[in-house]
Design a protein around this motif. Structure first.
Motif, PDB file in Angstrom:
ATOM      1  N   THR A  86       0.820  -1.209   0.000  1.00 47.63           N
ATOM      2  CA  THR A  86       0.000   0.000   0.000  1.00 47.63           C
ATOM      3  C   THR A  86       0.855   1.260   0.000  1.00 47.63           C
ATOM      4  OG1 THR A  86      -1.791  -1.173   1.109  1.00 47.63           O
ATOM      5  CG2 THR A  86      -1.873   1.212   1.211  1.00 47.63           C
ATOM      6  N   TYR A  87       2.081   1.202   0.530  1.00 43.56           N
ATOM      7  CA  TYR A  87       2.977   2.357   0.417  1.00 43.56           C
ATOM      8  C   TYR A  87       3.053   2.817  -1.039  1.00 43.56           C
ATOM      9  CZ  TYR A  87       5.005   1.139   5.059  1.00 43.56           C
ATOM     10  OH  TYR A  87       5.216   0.860   6.394  1.00 43.56           O
ATOM     11  N   GLU A  88       3.198   1.845  -1.924  1.00 43.90           N
ATOM     12  CA  GLU A  88       3.368   2.165  -3.345  1.00 43.90           C
ATOM     13  C   GLU A  88       2.052   2.547  -4.002  1.00 43.90           C
ATOM     14  OE1 GLU A  88       5.487  -1.140  -5.069  1.00 43.90           O
ATOM     15  OE2 GLU A  88       7.040  -1.057  -3.502  1.00 43.90           O
ATOM     16  N   ALA A  89       0.968   1.872  -3.623  1.00 45.94           N
ATOM     17  CA  ALA A  89      -0.335   2.188  -4.202  1.00 45.94           C
ATOM     18  C   ALA A  89      -0.775   3.607  -3.857  1.00 45.94           C
ATOM     19  CB  ALA A  89      -1.378   1.181  -3.718  1.00 45.94           C
ATOM     20  N   LEU A  90      -0.435   4.067  -2.657  1.00 43.92           N
ATOM     21  CA  LEU A  90      -0.796   5.422  -2.229  1.00 43.92           C
ATOM     22  C   LEU A  90       0.140   6.483  -2.803  1.00 43.92           C
ATOM     23  CD1 LEU A  90      -1.617   4.807   1.548  1.00 43.92           C
ATOM     24  CD2 LEU A  90      -3.259   5.346  -0.269  1.00 43.92           C
ATOM     25  N   GLY A  91       1.279   6.065  -3.329  1.00 43.63           N
ATOM     26  CA  GLY A  91       2.241   7.024  -3.870  1.00 43.63           C
ATOM     27  C   GLY A  91       3.213   7.552  -2.838  1.00 43.63           C
ATOM     28  N   LEU A  92       3.325   6.886  -1.697  1.00 41.49           N
ATOM     29  CA  LEU A  92       4.256   7.333  -0.664  1.00 41.49           C
ATOM     30  C   LEU A  92       5.704   7.075  -1.065  1.00 41.49           C
ATOM     31  CD1 LEU A  92       2.326   6.064   2.501  1.00 41.49           C
ATOM     32  CD2 LEU A  92       2.365   8.386   1.552  1.00 41.49           C
ATOM     33  N   CYS A  93       5.897   6.178  -2.023  1.00 42.57           N
ATOM     34  CA  CYS A  93       7.218   5.924  -2.592  1.00 42.57           C
ATOM     35  C   CYS A  93       7.005   5.384  -3.998  1.00 42.57           C
ATOM     36  CB  CYS A  93       8.011   4.937  -1.733  1.00 42.57           C
ATOM     37  SG  CYS A  93       7.329   3.267  -1.711  1.00 42.57           S
ATOM     38  N   PRO A  94       8.046   5.382  -4.841  1.00 36.02           N
ATOM     39  CA  PRO A  94       7.906   4.826  -6.192  1.00 36.02           C
ATOM     40  C   PRO A  94       7.618   3.328  -6.155  1.00 36.02           C
ATOM     41  CG  PRO A  94       9.858   6.228  -6.034  1.00 36.02           C
ATOM     42  CD  PRO A  94       9.363   6.018  -4.630  1.00 36.02           C
ATOM     43  N   VAL A  95       7.041   2.827  -7.224  1.00 34.24           N
ATOM     44  CA  VAL A  95       6.745   1.405  -7.347  1.00 34.24           C
ATOM     45  C   VAL A  95       8.040   0.593  -7.230  1.00 34.24           C
ATOM     46  CG1 VAL A  95       5.888  -0.391  -8.901  1.00 34.24           C
ATOM     47  CG2 VAL A  95       4.692   1.803  -8.740  1.00 34.24           C
ATOM     48  N   GLY A  96       7.991  -0.441  -6.409  1.00 36.40           N
ATOM     49  CA  GLY A  96       9.146  -1.297  -6.220  1.00 36.40           C
ATOM     50  C   GLY A  96      10.133  -0.811  -5.178  1.00 36.40           C
ATOM     51  N   LYS A  97       9.863   0.352  -4.581  1.00 32.69           N
ATOM     52  CA  LYS A  97      10.823   0.955  -3.650  1.00 32.69           C
ATOM     53  C   LYS A  97      10.369   0.912  -2.197  1.00 32.69           C
ATOM     54  CE  LYS A  97      13.593   2.125  -6.997  1.00 32.69           C
ATOM     55  NZ  LYS A  97      14.925   1.466  -7.153  1.00 32.69           N
ATOM     56  N   ALA A  98       9.322   0.146  -1.891  1.00 33.82           N
ATOM     57  CA  ALA A  98       8.833   0.094  -0.510  1.00 33.82           C
ATOM     58  C   ALA A  98       9.891  -0.452   0.439  1.00 33.82           C
ATOM     59  CB  ALA A  98       7.563  -0.747  -0.428  1.00 33.82           C
ATOM     60  N   GLY A  99      10.650  -1.433  -0.016  1.00 29.92           N
ATOM     61  CA  GLY A  99      11.707  -1.994   0.817  1.00 29.92           C
ATOM     62  C   GLY A  99      12.732  -0.948   1.208  1.00 29.92           C
ATOM     63  N   GLU A 100      13.089  -0.082   0.262  1.00 27.91           N
ATOM     64  CA  GLU A 100      14.059   0.978   0.541  1.00 27.91           C
ATOM     65  C   GLU A 100      13.482   1.983   1.531  1.00 27.91           C
ATOM     66  OE1 GLU A 100      15.555   2.727  -3.050  1.00 27.91           O
ATOM     67  OE2 GLU A 100      15.881   0.769  -4.009  1.00 27.91           O
ATOM     68  N   LEU A 101      12.204   2.312   1.391  1.00 26.12           N
ATOM     69  CA  LEU A 101      11.552   3.215   2.341  1.00 26.12           C
ATOM     70  C   LEU A 101      11.643   2.657   3.760  1.00 26.12           C
ATOM     71  CD1 LEU A 101       8.164   5.047   1.938  1.00 26.12           C
ATOM     72  CD2 LEU A 101       8.556   3.635   3.937  1.00 26.12           C
ATOM     73  N   ILE A 102      11.384   1.361   3.883  1.00 27.76           N
ATOM     74  CA  ILE A 102      11.433   0.703   5.200  1.00 27.76           C
ATOM     75  C   ILE A 102      12.855   0.710   5.752  1.00 27.76           C
ATOM     76  CG2 ILE A 102      11.153  -1.529   6.362  1.00 27.76           C
ATOM     77  CD1 ILE A 102       8.874  -2.046   4.236  1.00 27.76           C
ATOM     78  N   ASP A 103      13.830   0.380   4.911  1.00 27.72           N
ATOM     79  CA  ASP A 103      15.220   0.333   5.371  1.00 27.72           C
ATOM     80  C   ASP A 103      15.719   1.708   5.819  1.00 27.72           C
ATOM     81  OD1 ASP A 103      15.450  -2.393   4.944  1.00 27.72           O
ATOM     82  OD2 ASP A 103      16.263  -2.179   2.915  1.00 27.72           O
ATOM     83  N   ARG A 104      15.202   2.775   5.210  1.00 31.29           N
ATOM     84  CA  ARG A 104      15.591   4.135   5.611  1.00 31.29           C
ATOM     85  C   ARG A 104      14.902   4.583   6.903  1.00 31.29           C
ATOM     86  NH1 ARG A 104      14.476   5.286   0.116  1.00 31.29           N
ATOM     87  NH2 ARG A 104      12.553   6.334   0.757  1.00 31.29           N
TER      88      ARG A 104
END
Length: 423
Positions: A322-340
């Protein structure tokens, strides 16, 4: 000249009408969410507690409520009336709402529309649930189940196991994300670790225990990589929100606590549910994306403007996609958002400061209204130890399979100079 005068008069009237269509949340309240069978009383008692808390917050009496939308999934028809009769029998219209796990925010959505349409000035949205322990099970076995299409795609793409059905649906959606983008099981576990940590500061949460990442990963498997501590529990409880028009807010002097609903969008499943053979789309990725894009387009706000988010984390897998579906990060980049660490305190966003469904619990009818309550407390600076610093813009996401999703933006309704400057 007269025609020109009448034209501008019409424009002025239209602008006045547009300005008066704003809707505000002026009072919120809820009960503590608990394990089914452990909360004293019955659903009318819990509803009464939540509504009285919301009325106290709004400095109103029950007689000020003109209509009510009441959400629940487990209960007999007109349970909404029975719940509210504990507070008063004032003869108001009461609408019973059932939209699976998005029931609470659907009640909120309907209440908002009734105010926008000029039918009423003050609405109550109430949600409650009295549930059973264990995973959700079908209630009626003699008719077609409303998510039969979802299960058909599951069966086409994966071997069906003895795991709970919803865990298979969402768990395999997370597996699809791993296969497509290289996400690791640890990313999902980090979401659960974060939400359990957040819940330690929420007195309304069903669970208030902090776990280590190792605890999360080593808890019993529910479906593959998806462990028990990454899944939301069933819960008993209630939540209530009071909505009002701008004129009502001003008449009652509630400007300081009014939270404006900047925008609210609902979407249901799209053809991609069946055509695209994607488990992510089966569990609502496309309808979330559609609702979010409409919401941000209409409000002229970007997802990256958001400070605090209450998101439907029925499973850690759903929070991640849902991070990606909402536009909180680019598609495929949710893992990077979490790691940061951009989903918790000190990062770009604070997502599920309440502990989310995973820790706070998930009484289906109450969930969306508990999310709204949390975000209103955050924007009013009343969230105590879980307060997000300088929270100005809040995003809510509430999803139900079958399907419906409601996505909402909130901000402080009557901002002082400098507040919400990024808007």
């Amino acid at each position: 000249m007269l025609k020109l005068f009448n034209f501008w008069k019409g424009v002025q009237k239209t602008n006045q009408m547009a300005g008066s269509s704003k809707v505000f949340v002026i009072g919120v309240g809820m009960t503590k969410f608990t394990k089914p069978g452990t909360k004293p009383g019955d659903y009318p008692d819990w509803a009464k507690e939540a509504v009285l808390n919301a009325l106290k917050d709004a400095k109103l009496e029950y007689r000020d409520i003109q209509q009510a939308c009441v959400g629940f999934c487990y209960g007999e028809s007109t349970s909404g009336q029975r719940a509210l009769y504990e507070i008063g029998m004032t003869g108001i219209p009461i609408y019973n709402v059932n939209n699976n796990c998005s029931t609470g925010s659907t009640a909120l959505y309907l209440a908002k529309q009734l105010i926008e349409n000029g039918n009423v000035d003050c609405m109550l949205a109430l949600g409650f649930e009295k549930m059973e322990t264990g995973s959700l099970k079908p209630r009626y076995t003699d008719r077609l189940h409303p998510i039969d299409n979802h299960v058909k795609v599951l069966k086409e793409l994966h071997e069906v196991t003895a795991s709970p059905r919803n865990a298979q649906l969402f768990g395999n959606a997370g597996l699809e994300h791993m296969n497509k983008y290289g996400t690791k099981p640890e990313h999902f576990a980090k979401i659960a670790w974060k939400n359990h940590k957040h819940s330690t500061n929420n007195p309304y949460a069903q669970f208030q225990v902090e776990y280590s990442l190792e605890d999360i990963l080593k808890s019993p498997s529910i479906h593959g990589y998806l462990t028990k501590l990454q899944c939301c529990p069933t819960s008993d409880g209630a939540a209530a929100c009071i909505l009002a028009s701008e004129s009502f807010v001003r008449r009652h002097g509630l400007e300081d606590q009014a939270i404006e609903i900047l925008g609210m969008e609902m979407a249901t499943d799209l053809p991609s549910l069946i055509k695209d053979k994607s488990m992510m789309k089966v569990v609502g990725y496309d309808m979330t994306k559609t609702a979010a894009e409409k919401l941000f387009s209409k409000t002229n706000i970007k997802p990256t403007d958001v400070d605090v988010v209450e998101l439907h984390d029925c499973f850690s897998a759903n929070e991640l996609i849902t991070y990606e579906a909402l536009g909180l990060c680019p598609v495929g980049k949710a893992g990077e958002l979490i790691d940061r660490g951009d989903n918790t305190y000190g990062g770009k966003y604070v997502i599920n400061p309440s502990g989310g469904l995973i820790s706070k619990g998930h009484p289906l009818g109450a969930t969306g209204l508990a999310q709204c309550s949390e975000l209103c407390w955050q924007l009013r600076g009343l969230a105590d130890k879980r307060q997000v610093p300088n929270a100005k813009l809040a995003l809510q996401h509430n999803l139900g399979l079958g399907g419906a999703v409601v996505v909402t933006l909130y901000r402080k309704g009557f901002a002082t100079k400098g507040l919400n400057s990024k808007l």
